[in-house]
Design an enzyme around this catalytic site. Structure first.
Site, PDB file in Angstrom:
ATOM      1  N   ASP A 159       0.834  -1.215   0.000  1.00 60.77           N
ATOM      2  CA  ASP A 159       0.000   0.000   0.000  1.00 60.77           C
ATOM      3  C   ASP A 159       0.861   1.254   0.000  1.00 60.77           C
ATOM      4  O   ASP A 159       0.498   2.247  -0.637  1.00 60.77           O
ATOM      5  CB  ASP A 159      -0.954   0.021   1.198  1.00 60.77           C
ATOM      6  CG  ASP A 159      -1.768   1.311   1.188  1.00 60.77           C
ATOM      7  OD1 ASP A 159      -2.544   1.491   0.231  1.00 60.77           O
ATOM      8  OD2 ASP A 159      -1.580   2.157   2.075  1.00 60.77           O
ATOM      9  N   ARG A 191      -0.592   6.301  -6.715  1.00 54.38           N
ATOM     10  CA  ARG A 191      -1.947   6.804  -6.996  1.00 54.38           C
ATOM     11  C   ARG A 191      -1.998   8.313  -6.820  1.00 54.38           C
ATOM     12  O   ARG A 191      -2.699   9.014  -7.560  1.00 54.38           O
ATOM     13  CB  ARG A 191      -2.956   6.140  -6.052  1.00 54.38           C
ATOM     14  CG  ARG A 191      -3.232   4.694  -6.393  1.00 54.38           C
ATOM     15  CD  ARG A 191      -3.972   4.003  -5.263  1.00 54.38           C
ATOM     16  NE  ARG A 191      -5.183   4.694  -4.887  1.00 54.38           N
ATOM     17  CZ  ARG A 191      -5.661   4.740  -3.642  1.00 54.38           C
ATOM     18  NH1 ARG A 191      -5.036   4.133  -2.653  1.00 54.38           N
ATOM     19  NH2 ARG A 191      -6.761   5.390  -3.390  1.00 54.38           N
ATOM     20  N   SER A 200      -6.859   0.174   0.595  1.00 52.24           N
ATOM     21  CA  SER A 200      -5.686   0.861   1.133  1.00 52.24           C
ATOM     22  C   SER A 200      -5.848   1.069   2.642  1.00 52.24           C
ATOM     23  O   SER A 200      -4.977   0.697   3.445  1.00 52.24           O
ATOM     24  CB  SER A 200      -5.532   2.209   0.411  1.00 52.24           C
ATOM     25  OG  SER A 200      -4.657   3.059   1.085  1.00 52.24           O
ATOM     26  N   LYS A 249      -4.053  -1.529   5.998  1.00 50.65           N
ATOM     27  CA  LYS A 249      -3.199  -1.012   7.075  1.00 50.65           C
ATOM     28  C   LYS A 249      -3.840  -1.266   8.442  1.00 50.65           C
ATOM     29  O   LYS A 249      -3.167  -1.634   9.396  1.00 50.65           O
ATOM     30  CB  LYS A 249      -2.982   0.502   6.886  1.00 50.65           C
ATOM     31  CG  LYS A 249      -2.008   0.795   5.749  1.00 50.65           C
ATOM     32  CD  LYS A 249      -1.899   2.275   5.466  1.00 50.65           C
ATOM     33  CE  LYS A 249      -3.117   2.816   4.783  1.00 50.65           C
ATOM     34  NZ  LYS A 249      -2.963   3.977   3.945  1.00 50.65           N
TER      35      LYS A 249
END
Ligand code: URA
Length: 427
Positions: free
Chosen positions: A161, A168, A183, A187
């Site tokens: 990520d 991105r 994303s 996490k």
């Protein structure tokens, strides 16, 4: 398996297989798939989407790209909060010590600001001495001692990520529900929290501009968390106007301390308490009373210990900007709009945010609000104060504020949007 066939499949509207997803995430993390290939795939996902099963597999692959933390040795239940990002969103600062004061452990791994939204770590770094980087052992020690910790996520947590988010950010592929949901949740699940409350922002200052897309994002993330054994709920909250009366690093710390001292703007207090109640409920502590912990000073005690444990001096004066410019109301009436995105952009242009992730931020820069939608104002009264160390930024910030404000006649009935717009939990 090769990157081109995976890109072509998504470009042509097919769903990706589990094997394709596992392979591309792993190969990208190892540097075998190039950034330009992953950019093309991210754009294909942005345009053609992913179904729930693809999003779940994509998230699992990103979790598997790195380490998973484990808080099971702690004697308290863990509860975390994640906001999808907004303007003036300083809620993590009072919320983490408040929830810790009520009996939960709060492992708050946070990020830096990029673009018009601020970052929790940048805000806390305005406090002299405070350190964002902790080893996993130090993080566990602060969590055990104080009950809450706010620090940077280690390099080992969901490294896929980290790479993909940076890509991105520079390829126009941030605002995609599958990519945002995977994303954030990769996490949070890798972090190992037992429960999670999502604050999904809706409005001009948020990624999600309308309620329907915010609901879809929230439901996707709640589903991902629940499937991974994390008790997850979401509040949809208003981001059409900044939260509270400040946007900018030291300015927001000051306001957070006011909330911890039992004062502060009503909307910040309301949202802090609403999120605290959700977190305590999800952590199995439904009888805790966060309003009491704010009023009787126990949340403030936790804040002071949390800041000191990371090298910060909770009594040190906060930095202030060298230059100020006051923006005044141009009409008599009721303020009907003070646009969150415009204020966020102005704060960013004044130096509170960064354009590239290696840029420094100014601790004292930002925007202070003297009125909010729903307030009655008189032409000539101060509406905003702009703060910066670089006065050349004023013109550029004022340009961002060109269409930020609207007024209606005093007699107009105007009710500002409520802070909490909806709640999403798995049925
Ligand atoms: N925050 C994240 O961590 N990821 C996103 O994609 C958007 C916001």
């Amino acid at each position: 398996m090769d990157a081109i066939s995976v890109i072509r499949a998504k470009r042509d509207g097919s769903r990706l297989t589990d094997a394709q997803i596992d392979w591309i995430i792993d190969a990208y993390t190892r540097g075998e798939v190039a950034d330009e290939q992953m950019s093309a795939l991210a754009m294909a996902i942005f345009l053609n989407g992913m179904d729930r099963a693809e999003i779940a597999r994509w998230t699992a692959a990103m979790i598997a790209s790195g380490e998973r933390m484990d808080f099971s040795s702690l004697p308290r239940p863990t509860a975390d909060k994640h906001s999808t990002g907004g303007v003036g969103d300083k809620i993590t600062l009072p919320l983490a010590p408040l929830v810790a004061a009520c009996g939960a452990a709060v492992p708050q791994l946070s990020g830096r600001g990029l673009g018009h939204t601020g970052g929790t770590l940048d805000k806390l770094e305005a406090i002299p001495g405070w350190r964002a980087r902790l080893s996993n052992e130090d993080m566990l020690a602060v969590l055990g001692d104080v009950g809450s910790v706010i620090c940077a996520a280690g390099e080992g947590l969901a490294p896929a990520d980290k790479k993909l988010y940076a890509l991105r950010d520079v390829t126009g592929t941030v605002e995609s529900i599958p990519l945002i949901a995977s994303s954030i949740m990769s996490k949070k699940i890798a972090e190992g929290t037992g429960s999670l409350v999502l604050d999904v922002k809706v409005g001009s200052g948020a990624f999600m501009k309308d309620l329907d897309s915010a609901r879809e994002l929230a439901a996707t993330m709640v589903g991902l968390g629940t499937d991974h054994g994390v008790r997850t709920t979401a509040l949809l909250t208003d981001m059409s106007t900044p939260l509270g009366l400040t946007a900018g690093n030291a300015l927001e710390v000051r306001e957070s301390v006011e909330v911890l001292a039992g004062g502060g703007p009503a909307d910040v207090v309301e949202l802090t308490l609403a999120l605290a109640r959700e977190m305590l409920d999800a952590a199995g502590l439904p009888d805790a009373d966060p309003a009491k912990a704010l009023a009787d000073g126990t949340a403030m005690d936790h804040w002071r210990r949390m800041i000191a444990a990371q090298g910060g001096d909770p009594d040190a004066p906060l930095p202030t900007a060298r230059e100020h410019h006051v923006v005044t109301a141009t009409a008599d009436g009721v303020l009907t709009r003070l646009d969150a995105y415009a204020v966020g952009l102005a704060a960013w242009r004044l130096g509170a945010g960064r354009a590239r992730k290696e840029d420094p931020v100014q601790a004292g820069a930002g925007v202070e609000l003297h009125a909010k939608p729903g307030d009655h104002v008189t032409a000539g009264q101060p509406l905003l104060t702009l703060h910066t160390d670089t006065p050349s930024a004023f013109a550029y910030a004022l340009e961002a504020l060109d269409d930020a404000v609207a007024y209606a006649p005093r007699t107009t009935e105007f009710t500002p949007a409520p802070i909490v717009l909806d709640r999403i939990a798995r049925a």
